[in-house]
Design a protein around this motif. Sequence first.
Motif, short mmCIF file in Angstrom:
data_model
loop_
_atom_site.label_atom_id
_atom_site.label_comp_id
_atom_site.label_asym_id
_atom_site.label_seq_id
_atom_site.Cartn_x
_atom_site.Cartn_y
_atom_site.Cartn_z
N LEU A 24 -2.93 7.74 7.02
CA LEU A 24 -2.42 6.39 6.83
C LEU A 24 -1.79 5.94 8.15
O LEU A 24 -1.31 6.78 8.93
N GLY A 43 1.83 1.60 3.54
CA GLY A 43 1.88 2.73 2.63
C GLY A 43 0.80 2.65 1.57
O GLY A 43 0.12 1.64 1.42
N GLY A 44 0.67 3.72 0.82
CA GLY A 44 -0.32 3.75 -0.24
C GLY A 44 -0.46 5.13 -0.82
O GLY A 44 0.32 6.04 -0.51
N LEU A 45 -1.47 5.28 -1.65
CA LEU A 45 -1.76 6.56 -2.30
C LEU A 45 -2.98 7.18 -1.64
O LEU A 45 -4.05 6.54 -1.59
N VAL A 46 -2.81 8.38 -1.13
CA VAL A 46 -3.92 9.10 -0.50
C VAL A 46 -3.92 10.54 -0.98
O VAL A 46 -2.93 11.01 -1.55
N THR A 76 5.26 12.75 0.84
CA THR A 76 5.49 11.68 -0.12
C THR A 76 6.94 11.20 -0.05
O THR A 76 7.87 11.99 -0.16
N SER A 105 5.07 -1.62 6.53
CA SER A 105 3.93 -1.80 5.65
C SER A 105 2.89 -0.72 5.94
O SER A 105 3.00 0.02 6.93
N VAL A 139 4.74 5.90 0.46
CA VAL A 139 3.60 6.76 0.77
C VAL A 139 3.55 7.86 -0.28
O VAL A 139 4.53 8.58 -0.46
N THR A 140 2.43 7.96 -0.97
CA THR A 140 2.25 8.99 -1.98
C THR A 140 1.04 9.82 -1.61
O THR A 140 -0.06 9.29 -1.43
N THR A 190 8.25 1.25 2.71
CA THR A 190 6.89 1.25 2.17
C THR A 190 6.63 2.64 1.61
O THR A 190 6.96 3.66 2.23
#
Length: 132
Positions: free
Chosen positions: A18, A9-12, A92, A7, A128-129, A126
């Motif tokens: 992160l 992950g996300g957009l940064v 990414t 867990s 990651v972008t 998860t």
Amino acid sequence: EVQLQASGGGLVQAGESLRLSCSGSTLTLEGWGIGWFRQAPGKEREGVSCISGSSDGSTYYEYSVKGRFTISSDNAKNTVYLQMNSLKPEDTAVYYCAATPSIYDCLTVVGGTDFFVYVAYWGKGTLVTVSS
């Protein structure tokens, strides 16, 4: 059923950070080598980092992330972390954590392309972008 869950992950944006977490719901991570892998769209899965399950807790980083990513473990929380700093668009990918028997060293598990042979359990990934 052994479960690992990645867990965090996300957009940064490029340059940001992160922290990914790998938790074992039914597996005590202490004593297992924990590797982080990633798979970018259209590419094969590759090893990123690993922390050994042996007493020395040695770590390994793939060349492109060395100096930017840090792997660590918190046995009390049964969690392994991957701190990712100075993220780049080429980072990414969907990131997966995996457990390997401690008899395999990190270079063997993460440094090659035949890591599927050494992984006992995979966690769900998860995403990651990293935008430019």
